[in-house]
Design a protein around this motif. Structure first.
Motif, short mmCIF file in Angstrom:
data_model
loop_
_atom_site.label_atom_id
_atom_site.label_comp_id
_atom_site.label_asym_id
_atom_site.label_seq_id
_atom_site.Cartn_x
_atom_site.Cartn_y
_atom_site.Cartn_z
N GLN A 364 0.84 -1.20 0.00
CA GLN A 364 0.00 0.00 0.00
C GLN A 364 0.88 1.25 0.00
O GLN A 364 0.40 2.33 -0.35
CB GLN A 364 -0.96 0.01 1.19
CG GLN A 364 -2.17 -0.89 0.99
CD GLN A 364 -3.30 -0.63 1.96
OE1 GLN A 364 -3.37 -1.23 3.02
NE2 GLN A 364 -4.19 0.28 1.61
N GLY A 365 2.12 1.11 0.36
CA GLY A 365 3.09 2.19 0.22
C GLY A 365 3.97 1.92 -0.99
O GLY A 365 4.64 0.89 -1.05
N GLY A 366 3.98 2.83 -1.97
CA GLY A 366 4.82 2.65 -3.15
C GLY A 366 4.24 1.66 -4.14
O GLY A 366 3.08 1.25 -4.05
N ASN A 367 5.06 1.29 -5.13
CA ASN A 367 4.68 0.45 -6.27
C ASN A 367 3.69 1.20 -7.15
O ASN A 367 4.09 2.11 -7.86
CB ASN A 367 4.17 -0.92 -5.83
CG ASN A 367 4.88 -2.04 -6.60
OD1 ASN A 367 5.88 -1.82 -7.28
ND2 ASN A 367 4.39 -3.26 -6.47
N ALA A 368 2.39 0.90 -7.11
CA ALA A 368 1.42 1.61 -7.95
C ALA A 368 0.48 2.43 -7.07
O ALA A 368 0.10 2.00 -5.98
CB ALA A 368 0.60 0.63 -8.78
N VAL A 369 0.12 3.62 -7.52
CA VAL A 369 -0.94 4.37 -6.85
C VAL A 369 -2.26 3.66 -7.16
O VAL A 369 -2.43 3.07 -8.23
CB VAL A 369 -0.96 5.84 -7.32
CG1 VAL A 369 -1.36 5.96 -8.77
CG2 VAL A 369 -1.86 6.68 -6.43
N GLU A 370 -3.21 3.69 -6.22
CA GLU A 370 -4.41 2.85 -6.35
C GLU A 370 -5.68 3.68 -6.27
O GLU A 370 -5.79 4.62 -5.48
CB GLU A 370 -4.40 1.79 -5.24
CG GLU A 370 -3.18 0.87 -5.31
CD GLU A 370 -3.00 0.02 -4.06
OE1 GLU A 370 -3.96 -0.07 -3.26
OE2 GLU A 370 -1.90 -0.54 -3.88
#
Length: 440
Positions: A364-370
């Protein structure tokens, strides 16, 4: 600071593009300072869910984390400021845009992981078996030939029905799908909602409770949890798969039922951090295998895929692609000098950062915005006929402040420009009510 929508053009300097990336979550940003951090325990690395094409629809597996403590308190945030408040009455008098977030009055579930490319391809072949693309769920930008570094999904007009779409390169199968707008997310959820629940299994790893669902996807995408005949579609049922709301997303990422953090809210979805200390207590950034995108430093906890200050963004390119092709070929027409400067971060394999939120979710932190399904007023106060929704989560190409609970971003739900040019827009599903085994 005043909220702003994502800019509608690219800029040529790193500084200005960083500002554009901040606007991905729809607001300007303000950095402050930080101090110490309690590192959350690393989760046992989950196996990314797969899919099986079977019968008249693909069968996919999704695992959710149970989120309890109904009736938890909300917390006040001013967009992109390094603070939380017990209430907006405690926020600075100049903060007219303070909002209360994170309070949820019912138990629910949220995806342990982001929706993967493999799951998305299974969905595409189920809902568009003839490859007609009636709902614009696919664009050439996301093909491996159109965008060698970021192309996740290929299309073949000559393939058999139910097989027109495929994972661009095998390494993309377990990465987050990154070209979604809200309508894509709602259609994916409707396919789940209208599908058949084959099995439901509850598990516990000692700290967190999970539910694993096997669902045969449905071809029906336009009605279900969301009636997409209405541009401002909201939830039509009190039980089933959903796109999480802003409050559901924030609670799962930051609210600590044991009272950790500030007013029981963490600064990052990976660790409590210290509000007011900028990025001093931010998680460590992931390091990705340069040809597979797997996380190579999972032992360094807490961990998240984002662009830390004065460090390279986590990045990789499929090993089948020549490095010069990866660093120059793009569908936007950017020159070989500007392109690698603007497009640095890449999406890492889901779950491999291994650091959990207070409820056991990953990435939920980083990778892809959701995306969330929360509708909000446009930043200008004039919607020009468009529906705006909230997003959260930061991205692999953005700084730590996009992982704060105050990163209450917003975007038009059908922003065509970013669907074509922004490869970090992801989906995480949720569940409300009680899903019953065998539901048609």
């Amino acid at each position: 600071m005043a909220e702003k929508g994502m800019p509608m053009r690219f800029v040529s300097s790193r500084t200005r593009f960083s500002m554009a990336v901040v606007a991905t979550c729809g607001v300007s940003a303000l950095l402050a300072v930080s101090a110490t951090a309690d590192s959350s325990a690393a989760a046992t690395e989950p196996r990314p869910p797969g899919s099986v094409t079977s019968g008249d629809g693909a069968v996919i597996t999704v695992t959710t984390a149970k989120v309890g403590a109904p009736g938890n308190p909300s917390v006040g945030v001013v967009p992109f400021t390094d603070a939380v408040y017990r209430s907006c009455a405690d926020a600075p008098a100049t903060s007219s845009d303070c909002q209360m977030v994170g309070g949820v009055g019912y138990p629910y579930e949220i995806g342990q992981l982001e929706v993967t490319v493999e799951q998305w391809v299974a969905f595409l072949n189920t809902v568009d078996p003839e490859g007609r693309n009636r709902h614009a769920l696919y664009i050439e930008t996301e093909s491996s030939s159109g965008w060698p570094k970021y192309g996740q999904v290929d299309f073949s007009a000559d393939a058999d029905n139910g097989s027109h779409y495929s994972v661009g390169y095998p390494e993309w199968a377990d990465k987050p799908y990154g070209f979604a707008n809200f309508l894509d997310a709602a259609r994916f959820v409707n396919s789940l909602y209208n599908g058949r629940l084959i099995s439901k299994r509850i598990s516990n790893n000692g700290r967190f409770d999970y539910v694993t669902y096997r669902v045969r996807l449905s071809e029906r995408t336009e009605r279900g949890m969301y009636d997409l005949a209405r541009p401002d579609a909201t939830r039509a049922h009190d039980s089933g798969f959903v796109v999480p709301s802003q409050d559901e997303w924030i609670k799962a990422a930051y609210y600590d039922p044991s009272g950790g953090g500030t007013f029981s809210y963490w600064k990052y979805p990976t660790n409590p951090g210290v509000f007011g200390d900028g990025d001093a207590t931010a998680p460590n950034p992931t390091v990705l295998n340069p040809t597979t995108g797997d996380v190579t430093n999972a032992a360094t906890q807490p961990l998240a895929s984002y662009h830390a200050t004065d460090q390279p963004a986590p990045s990789w390119c499929p090993g089948q692609v020549q490095p010069d092709t990866c660093s120059t070929v793009n569908p936007i027409g950017l020159d070989p000098i500007t392109y690698p400067d603007l497009y640095e971060g890449s999406l890492g394999t889901v779950g491999q950062a291994r650091t959990t939120s207070p409820w056991g979710t990953l990435d939920q932190g980083g990778n892809a915005v959701e995306w969330t399904d929360t509708i909000t007023a446009p930043p200008s106060g004039r919607d020009f006929g468009r529906v705006w929704r909230r997003l959260h989560g930061g991205i692999s190409n953005a700084p730590a402040f996009q992982m704060w609970p105050s990163a209450v971003g917003l975007q038009p739900q059908d922003n065509v420009f970013y669907s074509h040019t922004y490869p970090w827009l992801g989906i995480r599903i949720g569940v409300i009510g009680d899903l019953t085994h065998g539901k048609p």
